[in-house]
Structure formats: structure tokens, C-alpha cells
Write an enzyme that holds these catalytic residues in place. Structure first.
Site, PDB file in Angstrom:
ATOM      1  N   CYS A 164      -3.095  -4.609  -8.347  1.00  0.00           N
ATOM      2  CA  CYS A 164      -2.808  -3.182  -8.218  1.00  0.00           C
ATOM      3  C   CYS A 164      -3.282  -2.457  -9.465  1.00  0.00           C
ATOM      4  O   CYS A 164      -3.528  -1.262  -9.434  1.00  0.00           O
ATOM      5  CB  CYS A 164      -1.329  -2.925  -7.928  1.00  0.00           C
ATOM      6  SG  CYS A 164      -0.235  -3.855  -8.975  1.00  0.00           S
ATOM      7  N   SER A 222       0.824  -1.209   0.000  1.00  0.00           N
ATOM      8  CA  SER A 222       0.000   0.000   0.000  1.00  0.00           C
ATOM      9  C   SER A 222       0.859   1.259   0.000  1.00  0.00           C
ATOM     10  O   SER A 222       2.019   1.238   0.428  1.00  0.00           O
ATOM     11  CB  SER A 222      -0.907   0.012   1.220  1.00  0.00           C
ATOM     12  OG  SER A 222      -0.125   0.242   2.375  1.00  0.00           O
ATOM     13  N   GLU A 264       6.332  -0.093  -5.468  1.00  0.00           N
ATOM     14  CA  GLU A 264       5.156  -0.397  -6.305  1.00  0.00           C
ATOM     15  C   GLU A 264       3.961  -0.367  -5.359  1.00  0.00           C
ATOM     16  O   GLU A 264       3.624  -1.352  -4.729  1.00  0.00           O
ATOM     17  CB  GLU A 264       5.285  -1.777  -6.955  1.00  0.00           C
ATOM     18  CG  GLU A 264       6.469  -1.919  -7.889  1.00  0.00           C
ATOM     19  CD  GLU A 264       6.247  -1.238  -9.243  1.00  0.00           C
ATOM     20  OE1 GLU A 264       5.104  -0.839  -9.549  1.00  0.00           O
ATOM     21  OE2 GLU A 264       7.240  -1.096  -9.981  1.00  0.00           O
ATOM     22  N   VAL A 317       2.028   2.023   3.757  1.00  0.00           N
ATOM     23  CA  VAL A 317       3.189   1.278   4.250  1.00  0.00           C
ATOM     24  C   VAL A 317       4.427   1.628   3.417  1.00  0.00           C
ATOM     25  O   VAL A 317       5.527   1.777   3.940  1.00  0.00           O
ATOM     26  CB  VAL A 317       2.925  -0.235   4.226  1.00  0.00           C
ATOM     27  CG1 VAL A 317       4.156  -0.991   4.730  1.00  0.00           C
ATOM     28  CG2 VAL A 317       1.706  -0.587   5.080  1.00  0.00           C
ATOM     29  N   GLY A 318       4.209   1.810   2.122  1.00  0.00           N
ATOM     30  CA  GLY A 318       5.327   2.153   1.240  1.00  0.00           C
ATOM     31  C   GLY A 318       6.017   3.435   1.667  1.00  0.00           C
ATOM     32  O   GLY A 318       7.247   3.530   1.677  1.00  0.00           O
TER      33      GLY A 318
END
Lengths: 508, 508, 508, 508
Positions: free
Chosen positions: D300, D245, D266, D248-249
């Protein structure tokens, strides 16, 4: 000789018999030309018989190939890559057998025979990746609402004419790339290595058949000059890739140019090694040996000229004559042999005549210099001390003959290196950065292959292989060699409703 | 005519007089060959006299050029780029004057004359950037402690033989790239446009002199076939870039190939425009007009064949004949003129003969079809309705003659487009993505230039310019055209002390 | 000092006065923030006054810039290149004056000031060529009737925050590329070099105005941290290119990342030179001098660490201390000066504190080590003998302080080179190919710049400039740095009527 | 359910049992962390148990990996390619079994499970070719006797953190490239798909072992957030490739940036399809279905937003609701199923909550909108009519929910497409070239993937995969993605004895 018994074993493993049809035409094995014998150069005994193709067979093959080309060019490139991947796997499964038949029929030692087959396999692996990278470009247009593209499309049909000394690797350089680029391939192998031609073709044919593709995508033709000439003249063949002598290559180019076809030429080499005063002598001597006697001096990249700095001239020569004397000449399939026979009786005769000519021009034989009495085509690895101005030094004598000459400065050595008509390969041995970068720079070697501290021969597939001047200018295998197998279009798309002109021209 | 008075003004501005020396040799203006007159194609009156070079002059020029090549190739490429930048600035300062002399001597209208000079300037700007991007590659080696490089070095000397229709732009395409690549240039302009040759050379010469560089880096030769032949034969000239007819081009290639030199050929075109049923008709008509009558039909990219979908055939033809009738033919230096004279009396005669031949093969003249009575070489822009099977349709008639033909499907139109020997330029007018991508794909146009919704002519310099088949296969200006002006070396450097072999071969 | 009189001359030549507005906003010069004085670091006297921009000015500037971005990105790239060409010519016309103001305001010696301006000019020339080479790719699709494209489009707005040590070259690296790529530029120069910022902006502004383009395409802002922070936070700015310390750079990155913007960081260096036992000592000593004292040690590529092979340790040190003693420290505009003042009083103080810290960690001052009593910020070029384990060695002291250390093997030297947080530049001096290729290979230097036989500083624009680790990872100027200024799209166009899926998936 | 019996068959085929160790550490299978159950999302019953790794295991793994990195980076790239080729062959031999376990554990339908494994195989084939094409550049230097190189070297260790929705393909994108680039790989698969992680790792491990290479070259870790955090913090890991996500990324990026490490992100997508009035409606409807319900909306690249031109709004909606009603939801391993379960109970809950939120913001459920009563995590494919200004439309709801909206002009549709924080994928359906080229141009979609007439999902490996803005900016798989896995050095080698400086600076 005992090797015959072993031979038949691996021949059968790859679908060869005592009599073989030499044409894979429209997906079928057929041939209606003359029947020839293919012989073992170690004893000049017949290995098997092969029926060559006739001009009628040729016409049938090309006709089918032209039809297949319409299909093949529309298969997406990555799907073509998958076919080439399967060809690679098929070859890998028969690596040793194929290597043995190369060794048997061509005469090179087994590690070289296997290495040659490995080279096609490497090419297949490489071409698979390439099938997703045959990239065109999007180039900025100077006009609003315009898009400029450089698109690469298949040529159609690529003719590949290969020589006896690399009876299958050169096919691999060309065919793997030509196929992923969307071209059908028409292959004419050397007339004296038909078994290699047939064996390799069989594996490719099986892959095509398994994938329900027309066999005519790959058309294989055993035959002689008449078939080669038909390929050169045939305007259905968009590119002719020819490997052979400068003399024949020039004739092929003339024929192909007259029909405005494309040529890719890999012709004669006359390759030199330069050893500087600061060189690692041990490394140089090992390299010279491999470069001069490997494949019995029958590589296009074989070292034929050796330039030694005067200060290490005698040292190198002493070491070299020492190792030459230990070289084992013999059956190429036998372990321990370093030098097999020349490929043919004619080669042996040319060697003998060449040695006479050398002597008549003042050449002094330091080692070897004779043919070897036997049923086979064996000759002695030879070192000759000679003046660089002797006419023989400018020519390619296709055997293990090394001319040794002396020099004083790097500039002189480079000038000597560049003083022959050919421009394939060249090496220097030195430990000085200044020498290295001069050698590979604008004032250095004028060859297509310019090595440092390795032999003139033994190229990797990732680079472009080929040479300048009388070597013909073509480049095969890696780098952007693939572009030669495709047709480039500069496409400009106007997606607006105005008509602006380039260079800001106002018309009307 | 009044224009003569204007002429002499701009001639003097760029250093031309009534008598001019036609050779820039070893940094000096000299010429000892025949004296010729250069004429204004609008009235066939002499503009000025030019002394052409002799073969002795040629030899002196080449000898000096060979020496200069040793210096120039060692100048770092970005420094060479700086020289080309200065050349671009020198041309920019004289844009209008140079454009006028192009228009006067060649016969194209002034906006096209200026556009042509702008194209060299664009090439200079482009080449400056390129001088820091003539990139080689570092390719992963399969051997430990080995580095594989692909290095690009200068060729040495590039010969550029240009044609009358682009008397300076084609020099720009070649010389700007050749110079930054480190080559000296030997230029032979067309025998009928020597003033353009001399004017451009003067500006380049001044830049070289100002930078204390040998003038022989750029050697310029006014002369005829004899000089062209000398260039083709001369093995000191590594690449010959030739622009002209397919017939002469093939002869040049033969001569150059016999000495294993390199050729870059830009030969005849026979370019088609396809108009689909879904096209923007207005855009198409404007484009066809520019493509067919621009430069009086004397561009290699001139549209000579027009394929109209049957459903819009009559509509397009009606509009086209309408605009043809409004085209003003006349003095190219006069404002409002769209079509100037043909370049020479011979061109006018060929036009007349061509029209006869067209009629004899069933061609129906819809518009034009006659030469215009005057001292100049004027002819009428012409539209011909003809069968695609008429032999004349396969040939390049160098004038404003457009063949119109009908088709039913895209496949048929593409086949017609591809059915001639030449393969330079081609355009489609359509609004369907399927048509566009088919047209530029493997089953589409077989030309080097493949346009969509723009004319066949008017290329941008950022793309590669050139064509396939009888057009000769060369590519000039942008993309990676520069590679043709350099020599590629695949260099492998062993910096370790071991001697691993490629393909894992074990030797000895 | 007498130099003040000379100063005012060249200031006026480039449009600077005693009071200056520090914002070029929406095509107008305006500024409503605090008024600051810019001082000459040689005497800390005011050169001129500058009004900085306020946050309101910033907002007005960005708002206009956002609008201008819509126009600029639709201008064809080669036309954008033409604007950059004109900018280059405008700078070239003022080369000496601009170089003088750089020297006056920043404090570097005049040849370095002029060299810095030349670097923007070089960048302009380079970017012009690039404007026709911002190439996307056409990638083979695995699906029939599909075309895969990689397209590069402008980002929109690029923020450029530069540092005092290169008050204009770094703008050139970024802006020339950003502009041809189709981006508007928002520039914040260093707070202490506003005159350089204004002078350069004036020349760019004139070019935009002359071409009837919105001035807001280039927005220039004199200001401090508040403005920098506004840029970092502003989601209208797609890329922030920041040059400065690792500490501030990390903070900028954090801010920009939080809005998912892009960063290009050029942060601290801590660059080493290794001298091997086989090095050309003379070449090494000259290089170390330039690398360590050039720009008074205030380049990001300044050599701060010197590793000498034990066998030549004393020899090099002796020669180096010898040349250090001859270095002339003084007014940077005076001929003969090699080292100017540090840029600011703070820098001078940091130098003094740094020397104390060095001594407290066992460092032994071999040469220099003191500030110089004067009104200006002069300090002595300093050589320190120290243990590699001293904590100061891991940090960047921004002045002419060189740490000298000893090593025994290449492996050890490389490990030392790589043992600091920063990873910008590094050099080795050696004559052995094995050393060279090890140094630039997988087991060599971990820096972004890896030199051989040249100093750590003095990069050419054709390569990519930047470093790894705490240096931030960005790359500017040449190579494919331009890609960072564009947005990449992978586009797949289906122009058929079927829907084949990738990886051969069958859905539904 | 009956499928369990089938399951155990293929599990054993690939070395999985009822209890499994979740760490491949230093070439050995070990794990000392918590034991977890992995469940079948179709029924939430346990498939098998897996012991996760502890932080001690992690440390042991990384320590070994760091040692292995020294070996692996010195293996020539083509040899690394050969290892990756063998990995591809190992996966190919187990394609169906691996596809089944992906389908069983993740929940996607079998053709998608097999397609995902095929994607790693494709990546292996691609990477083999790439291993001979990781090309650096030789860039012209402006200085005589200097050579400028851009060299690419391995980073060292690459950490790969993958998500449940592509439990192995994303590993393939990263690991195949990372490995040929010379990096060791540390893989943490999703905590809920450990069997896929273990199965794939086993095949890779066997290849390494067979080739006598350290197993630690590929280190595999089943574990949760604690292990992910350890990877993010670990400065021995030079690049962290994270898929998950945006939230979190961003946190991962922050952690990695603080140690000046590199990230490849990504993250979330929120992908739109635009259907123009001139679109092929049938093609569009089939594409929307695949894009919106494929993988149960858990890609995604899943289409979440649908923009329909007002003139075809109702037609498309009618057809779409028609096909939605025929979609079979059920056991993903059963033939005929189009939509499997959501991956987890939590996903099902989020779906239910999301539907409530949608309704509360004015969304009108046209089809679906409910969870399905069962032991599994099944939900109904859902179509929602909603205003583009509803806040939910800006967010990624990870399930088969499609928002439908209306527009009038292309400009409006593009603005809507670009109006969300995410920038991954986007598609347009149109038959007009003007629309197509506007869409992919500077004024078009701002996403990383910009499709025409195909769905938003289903990328090919030859292109670069990834997105802009909150999607994180990383690019994986094809094009030049490999550069992110290597360290670039700009190397300038002086092989002369002079010291010319860049920009012509004269120092001292």
C-alpha cells in the site's frame, strides 16, 4: 545443615564456584582487592569466597565503560531494547536457580527470592516496550518557521549502588531502564550478597558478548564503601542511583552534588498501616502480617507502624497476635517457612538493642521480642504496644518489629502517618469512598506509595516506586521514571530566514 | 538626568512611593528590617527607599503561609487557575508601567523590560489552561480487582529566590505553576530590585483580596542573604527554587538537602554559539549580537563563547565588529538604546577585573574592553580573541564579553561547546540536516537548551527552561516542569476481597 | 408577558435588532435566503426576524474560508491562542446578556443560560493554554541517523452544526479547540436559535477584525437542513462536527464518509441513574431531580431512566415525587423557575404523543404526564413506572419524562443500563468501593460518561465529552479531543547517508 | 519447478499439510465451507487445499468468542501482555519457516517474507510493554471532593480483515494491540493466503491452550466476501479493522456505521516521492527502486508517483533506468531475486490492462511495460513518463508501475503530491532544512506518512501507520493507536456529601 548440599547444585548451574572473581571489568572477570567470605545467614557458614575489586580495578572498569558509552548511546533505542529482551530471557531460563541463590545468600524465603528475580524479568519485558516509547515532544512555537522540540538523550553512565535486602530487583529497576535509555551501567551490589551480583552479571555479560557488544557496557563491581565512595565522586558517572539508609544516602547526595551530578535516592522507610472502623478486618490482618514479617521485616516498605481505630483496636490485635504465633521462622529455602533469618549478625545485634530501647521508652512487647538461639541470625516477629510520641517510633529498626497505636479519627490517623521523617509507603484499610479519596488526596498521606486495602509492600513495576522526605524523593521502575536516566534538551530550530524573538521583543 | 521625572509617573501608577514597605506578610504590608535605597544603575542615584523584612517578619509570614497552605491546596485546581487568570489580567493592565520599572531598576532596555513582564503574563495564560491538565495516570494493575493510580498533590509551600537580571519573569515561571499546582509561594526577590518585587506583589495581593482568599497564599519578602538562608533551612518550605550563581546555588542545595527538601536550581551558564561553514552568516551575526550584548550580557543565556569555522572565521568577525561599533550604549529607557548599564557598581568593577584577567591569559581585545566614564555602570560591549584553553573561558563573566575561537570540524566544535562546567544554552548556525540532527542528538550539545539558527537566549515559555551540570539541572516554565511543584503518589486500591501479591508471590 | 420589555434591553447590548442578517460571510454580515421569525418558547411570540443564508451565500462563505485557511494555519499556535483569549474576554464582558438571550430564545432557565455561556468562556481559557501544548512526539527510531516524529498539523476547515438545546456551548467546545488547532470554523447553529448564533458570532467577528485577521476564519450561517447538507457534502470541510439525533447523525456520517471526510458525532442519549441500596438517598434524589427536569429534560445527558434497588425503591420514589411536586414551571427568565418551556410547539406535541405511547405500553404515570395549557410550550415534569422491556424505554423522548424501574443486583442494573442503543451518560449512587470500581471498569457501564454520586448531566470541560454506540463515538472539549481537529503525520527523517530498512530487511 | 520440494519441508514444520481446515473456532480446528486450492504465484500450481468456513461455522465462532470476551476482558492487562509475549516467542522460534510460507504463498521475496514475520514479533514485544502502559488519566475537577478520571476499558471483540499483500504483519499490528487491550480477535485473512492464516493461528492457539485460556479468544476464519460481510454486519464485533481497497473499505464502513460500530480503515495509497535539486541522488535512486519495485509494487506504501525537479530530472531518470535493468525478476524464494511474481493471475491481467490505459492517456513507457511469459504471474518493473493530469495517475494500479513527472518549485511538488484522492505515504529527498520542515508542516504533505530521505515504504512499528483521505484515516501499530481498541469513559466520582455543579450553576 542439610541445605548446603542442595546449595552447591544451583550455584554451579549459574556459574558460581567456591572461589569467585568479583569484578566484571572491560568485559573480563577480574578482581585484585581483598578476598571475602559470603555467608549463609541461616547458619553463618561460608558459602563461597569472593575477591573484591580494588580501586585500580575500578579505574580500569570506568575507563573502559566511558569508551563503551560512546558506542552504546549511538545504538538505536529499539536495538538496545532487543539486548534487554535477551537479558530477560537469560534470566527467565535461570529463574529458580537465581531465586534460590537470592534466598540462600540474602536469607529471604524462596517464594520471595523467586519473586525478586521475576521482578527483574518483568522489568526487562517492560523496558523492551519502553525502548520504542522514550518519547520526546514537539511543542508549538510562537514564532513562524520555528520548530520547538523536547529531545531526550542518554546521560552516559549510570552508577547503581544496591542494598542487601533486594540484591537484584533494584538492579533490575535501574539497569533495565538505564540500558534502553542508552546508558552504560556500573553496578556495585551489597558487600554481603556478592554471589547474587556475580550470578546476575554473568547472564548479562553473556548476552552482551553474544551480540558482539563491549562488555564494559555493564560493569559490575563487588566491593565495599571505598568503591561506593569512588562512584559518588566520579564525574564520569552522570547519575548515581543509591538504595540504602537515609544517613548514607544523604552523604552520597552531598558528594554527588558537589560535582553537580545527579542522584536517585531510595532511602529509609517507616511505613504505617491505618485500619479504620469500617475495614475488612480479615483482609487487614493478612496484609499486616505480610507487610510486617515478610522478608523478616527487612523491606524498605515493611510496615513498622500500625494505627488501629479505637473501636476495632482489640479485635485486630487479638487476630494479629493469633496469626503471629503460627508464623514459622526457619531456613528460608525450606517449604513452609514464612520468616527467614535477619541478614547478618549485626542485624541480629541491632534487633536486640532495639528491643531494649523500645522497652526503655515504654514499649510493651505483645508478641516476640527476643532473638532466637541458633547459629543463624533468627529473631522473633514482634508486636509492640507503644505511644506515638516515643522517639523509637520515628526511626527505622530494620527487622520484624511492629508498633501498634490507637486513634479516633481519620484526620488524626493521617497526621500520625505523616509525622515521621520518612515518606515511603503507607496503607489504609477502609470501605468508605470518602476515606479512600481523602487518603490519596491533598490532605492525605504524604508518602510516595499510598495504598488502599493492600499492604505497604509488594509494589508492581508499572508504577513509580519511591518516597518523599527522608526517603530521598527518587522514583524507579515504571511511569516516567525513565526520564531520570536521560538528559532533556529544549531545542528550537529556525528554518526560516527571519529572526523573530520570543515574547515579541524587538531588539535593534 | 531627565529620566527621573518620567520615573515617578509610572512608579505611582503601580503603587510605589519614595518610601516602601518590603514585606507582604499574612496579607499585610509590613517590614521591620533595615531600610535600603534602591538605585538607578544608569546614574547610581536613589530611586526610592525600601524597608526590608526582619527574621521576625519572616517567621510571621511563614507561619501565616503554613496556615494558608491548608486552605489553598483544597481549592480545586481549575479554581486556582481562575485566580492566576485574574493575576495575568492585572499584570496586562499595567504592562508598560511594570516594564518601565523593570527597565529603570534593573537597567535593561525598555523593550526587554516590557518583554519580561509579558513573559509573566504568558505564563499566567499558560497556567490557566494547565490548571485543568495537571493529570495523573491510571496504570494497568497486574492484580485483579486492583486499580493503580499515579496521583499528583500539592507540595505545600514553594520558596522562590530570584536574581536581579530577571527580577520578575523568573517569579512568573515559578509562581504561576506553583499556584495552580496548589502551593503557596514565598518570594524573595533580589535585594537590588525591590521596587519590581513590591510592584508585582501588589497586583497579586489585590487579586487575592478581591477573591476573599488569604493574602498569605503569596508571601513576598524584600531582604538579603539572611532571608535567603532562612528559606533554605525552613522545613516548612517543601521546594526551594533558586536562581543565581553556581556557587551560591550549590550552598543552597546543600542546606536544603540536609533537611531532605527539594531544590530547583537555575544557575550559571557559559553559552556558546557555533557557526558552521555553511551557515547563513547574516542570520548568525544578528543572532550573536542579540545573544552577546542583549541585557548588557547579563542573561544566564547570554552568549559568552563563539566558535567560528575557520573558513568563515574572518568574515563573521569582520561583520560582527562592524555591528558592535554601531551599538548604542546608554539610558535603557531611551528609545534607540541597545545596551544599558550593568546592574551595579560591583558588576562594573568585576568587568574591569575580568578584562585584566583576560589580557593576562592571552586574550586579545578586538572591540571594546573598557568601562565607560559616567555616574552609571556602563561598559563597552567587548569581543575577545582567545584560546579555548584559557581558564577564563570556563567561567561566567556577567557582562557583555564575547570570546571568539576557531574550529575545523563539527565534532571539535561540539567538544569545545561541552568542555565547560556549565550546561545551560547553546546554538549552532548551519543549513545541513546532518549537522542539525547530530547537534541535537546523543553526540551533540550537552546543554539543556540546544538551538539551531537562533541565539542562545530568548526562550519561549512552552518549553522547559534550564540546564545541566553546574547550571543545576532544574527545569522551569513549560513542558512537564509542573511536576516538580507537586508530590507524586503511586496509589494501589484493592476493591476486591482477595489479596493477590505482585510478581505472583505466594506468602503464607 | 412583561418579560418582553426586559428582552429588548439585552438584545441591543449585544448588537441584535428586530431584523437581523443571519450570515457572517467573508468577514461581512450578509444573507439572501428566507426571512424567518425566532420565537420565545414561553409564549410563541416573535422576538425578532432573521434572514437566513442562501446556497449562494454559503458558496461565497466557503470560498473565502478556504482562502483564509491558508493564512490561519500558518499563524503560530500560541498566536492563535491569543486570539481565542480575546474571544473569551469578549464573551466574559457580555456574560449576563448572552445568558439572557440563551434563556429567552432556547427556553432554559437563566442560571443555565449563563452557565452555558460560562462554558464557552471556560473553553477559551482552556484553549489558550492548549495552544502551547498541541504536542507531537519524537519516537525512537530503530535505524541509526533517523529521527521519527509524530507531527500534528491543522486540518483546514471544521464545520460545526449545533442543536437548539445548547445553542452556544457546543460551538465553544468545537470552535475554541478547532481555532487553536489552526482550523477555520464554519458554524451552522440551530434554525430556531439564530439570535444566539448571531450574538456570539458578532463578538468573535470583532476580535478577528481588531487583530486584522480575515473574518472568514470564522464563518457563521443561519439556515436549515439545506445548509447542513451542503456542509456534509463539501469536501473543502475536512471535519464535520454534528450534534443532534442519532437518525440525522447517521445520515450526516454517511454523506461525509462518501467523500472520505471526518465526522465527530454527538448524538442521542438515553441516560440512566442507578441507585444502590447503600446510596446516600438525599444526594441521589437531588441529583435525579436536576438530571431529569433540568433544561426541561432537553439535555442530551438528561436522565431518562432510573433504576432503583428494590430495597430503597419506595423510599426514593416517595421523596422524588415529593420534590417533583414543588418544582416551579414557568418563565425561564424569572427567578425561582426551575423548569422552562419545551423549546418548540413540535416538542410539546411530541411530548403529548410520547405520553400516549407510554401509557399504551403499560407505563403508569406517577407524577405529571400532561402538557400545560398556555401560549407557551410548557409541560409537566413526569415520572413513569414502567417495565424495562417496554419499547419506549429504548428511545429518547426529548422532554422531562423519567422512567422508573426496579432491580435486585448490581450486575442486573448494569445490564439494564447497557441494554439501550445509546451510550452517552450514566450514573450510580453507592457508597461501596467495590460497586464504584466495578461500575467504571471493564464489566461496568458502556457509556462515554460514567458518573458516581453525581447526576448524568453537568460535565466539566476538562474531560472528554461524548458517548458510545448510537451516541456516535465523538469526544469534545477536554482530554485529547483536540487530536480530532488535527491531521497526524508520522515523519521519519534520514539525516545520514545510508539506507537501513525497518525490520532489518536487506533489499538488493 | 524445484522449489516445491523445499516447500513441503517448511510447511510441515509449522503444522500444514496437503489438506487443511480453515477455521479455528471455539478453540477447535473446523470448517464446513467450500474447499479451495491455494497456489504458488510463481507457477500457479496448487500448494495445498484448504476448507473454508461456512456461515454456520462463523456463527459458532462468534458465539464462543462472545463468551470468551467476558473472561478475557477481566484478565489484568499485564497478564494479557504475558500471553502476547509467549505468542512472540512462538513466532520467533518459527521465523524462517513462517517467512518462507509467506514468500511461497504471497509471492514476495524471502527477505521481505521474513521481515514481515519479524514485524509481528516486534509488535508482540512492543505490546508486552504496552500492557503496563494503557494509561488512563486523572484530570483535575473544578468541584471540591470530586475526582475526574478518564478510564480505558476493552471494547469486547475486534474483527480484523487483512489483505493478501501483508498476510500476517497487519494481523500483528491489530491483534497484538487488541489482545493486550483486552479484546478477543476475529481474524479473516485474505482468501488467497490461507496457509499463512492457518500457520500463524496455530502458533497463537498453542499459546492460549498452554495457558488454559479459551481458544475462542482468538478466532480465525479462512473465507471470502461472505464472511467479511458477516463481520461488517455483526454488532457483537465492536471494531472492524479492514485493510484493502478504498472501494471495498467504503462499503465496509457504511455497513459498520449503520449499526454504529467502529471502523479502522487502511485503504489504497498512491504514494509519491519528490526529489529536489539539492537531493543526494544516489540515496534517492536506491530508495525509489525499493519503494517502486519492492514486493513487486504491491505494498500500500509502494511509490507510484515520482516528482523530479527539472534540474535533476534526466540525471535521476538515467540512473533509475540503469538500476531497473539490473533488477532480477524470478522465484521469490531464490537468493538474488529482487522482484517476485504478482500475487495472482488477475493481478497480471490488471497490469496488462493498466499499461494499455496508460498508453492511451499519453504515457510513455521508459522501462518495462510488459507481462512476462511464464506459468507464473511475473511482470516487468515499469517506468512511465506521463503528465500529472492523466486520469490514471490518480488511481492505484497494484503493481510495479512508476509514473515520472517534472516540477519546478517545492510548492508545485507539494501541490502535486496532495492532488490525489489517497493520502497514505510520501517522501521528499532534500538536504535543506527549510524544505524538510515545510514538507512536514502545515503547508506540506497531506499524508499520514511523511518521510524525508527514505522511501515511502518500510515503516517502523513504533510510529502510527495509516493515511488520510481515501486511505481511510485509521492508524495502526505504535503511538497511541491502542486507543482505538478501547472504550474511553470520562468518570466523575463525588466522594463528598455536597452537590456542586459544573460551571458554577445553581439549580434549585
Amino acid at each position: 545443615m542439610g541445605s548446603n548440599k542442595i546449595e552447591y547444585g544451583f550455584l554451579k548451574e549459574i556459574g558460581l564456584g567456591s572461589e569467585n572473581l568479583g569484578g566484571y571489568i572491560n568485559g573480563k572477570w577480574k578482581a585484585s582487592g581483598p578476598v571475602i567470605s559470603t555467608v549463609n545467614p541461616s547458619n553463618n557458614q561460608t558459602i563461597a569466597k569472593v575477591t573484591e575489586v580494588s580501586l585500580e580495578d575500578y579505574e580500569e572498569g570506568l575507563s573502559a565503560c566511558s569508551e563503551a558509552a560512546k558506542i552504546w548511546k549511538s545504538v538505536p533505542a529499539p536495538k538496545r531494547g532487543e539486548i534487554v529482551r535477551q537479558i530477560g530471557d537469560a534470566l527467565r531460563a535461570k529463574l529458580d536457580d537465581l531465586g534460590s541463590i537470592v534466598s540462600l545468600e540474602m536469607g529471604k524465603i524462596l517464594p520471595e527470592g523467586i519473586g525478586e528475580v521475576q521482578e527483574i524479568i518483568d522489568m526487562c519485558d517492560y523496558a523492551v516496550g519502553l525502548s520504542r516509547q522514550l518519547n520526546g515532544s514537539i511543542i508549538p512555537s510562537e514564532r513562524p518557521n520555528h520548530m520547538m522540540l523536547e529531545v531526550w538523550n542518554p546521560l552516559g553512565i549510570v552508577g547503581v549502588i544496591t542494598a542487601f535486602n533486594f540484591p537484584c530487583a533494584v538492579l533490575g529497576w535501574n539497569a533495565c531502564i538505564a540500558l534502553v535509555c542508552g546508558n552504560c551501567v556500573v553496578w556495585k551490589g551489597a558487600p554481603t550478597t556478592p554471589l547474587v551480583t556475580i550470578a546476575v552479571t554473568k547472564l548479562i555479560a553473556e548476552v552482551l558478548e553474544k551480540n558482539n557488544l563491549p562488555g564494559a557496557i555493564f560493569t559490575s563491581l563487588c566491593g565495599g564503601a571505598e568503591i561506593g565512595q569512588a562512584i559518588a565522586k566520579d564525574s564520569r558517572i552522570h547519575l548515581v542511583s543509591f538504595t540504602g539508609s537515609s544517613k548514607v544516602g544523604m552523604s552520597v547526595q552531598k558528594t554527588v552534588s558537589e560535582r553537580f551530578g545527579k542522584c536517585l535516592l531510595e532511602l529509609s522507610g517507616n511505613n504505617a498501616i491505618i485500619v479504620m472502623d469500617d475495614a475488612d478486618i480479615g483482609l487487614a490482618v493478612r496484609s499486616i502480617l505480610f507487610a510486617a514479617v515478610g522478608t523478616a521485616g527487612q523491606r524498605c516498605t515493611t510496615c513498622r507502624r500500625l494505627f488501629l481505630h479505637e473501636s476495632i483496636y482489640q479485635t485486630v490485635l487479638d487476630q494479629l497476635t493469633g496469626v503471629y504465633k503460627q508464623v514459622k521462622v526457619g531456613d528460608p529455602l525450606e517449604k513452609g517457612t514464612l520468616v527467614g533469618p535477619l541478614h547478618s549478625r549485626v542485624s541480629k545485634e541491632k534487633f536486640a538493642k532495639g528491643i531494649s530501647l523500645i522497652k526503655s521508652q515504654g514499649g510493651k512487647i505483645l508478641v516476640g521480642g527476643s532473638t532466637i538461639e541458633s547459629d543463624g541470625n533468627f529473631v522473633q516477629p514482634t508486636i509492640v504496644e507503644i505511644s506515638p510520641s516515643a522517639p523509637v517510633v520515628k526511626e527505622e529498626l530494620f527487622g520484624p518489629v511492629l508498633y501498634v497505636m490507637k486513634f479516633q479519627t481519620l484526620e488524626e490517623a493521617i497526621e500520625l502517618n505523616n509525622s515521621v521523617p520518612q515518606g515511603l509507603s503507607s496503607s489504609i484499610f477502609t470501605e468508605k469512598p470518602g476515606n479512600i479519596f481523602t487518603w490519596i488526596g491533598p490532605n492525605g498521606s504524604d508518602c510516595g506509595i499510598v495504598n488502599v486495602n493492600i499492604p505497604t509492600n509488594g509494589a508492581e513495576i508499572g508504577g513509580a516506586f519511591g518516597g518523599e522526605k527522608a526517603t530521598g524523593g527518587g522514583r524507579e521502575a515504571g511511569s516516567d521514571s525513565w526520564k531520570q536516566y536521560m538528559r532533556r534538551s529544549t531545542c528550537t530550530i529556525n528554518y526560516g530566514s527571519e529572526l523573530p524573538l520570543a515574547q515579541g521583543i524587538n531588539f535593534g
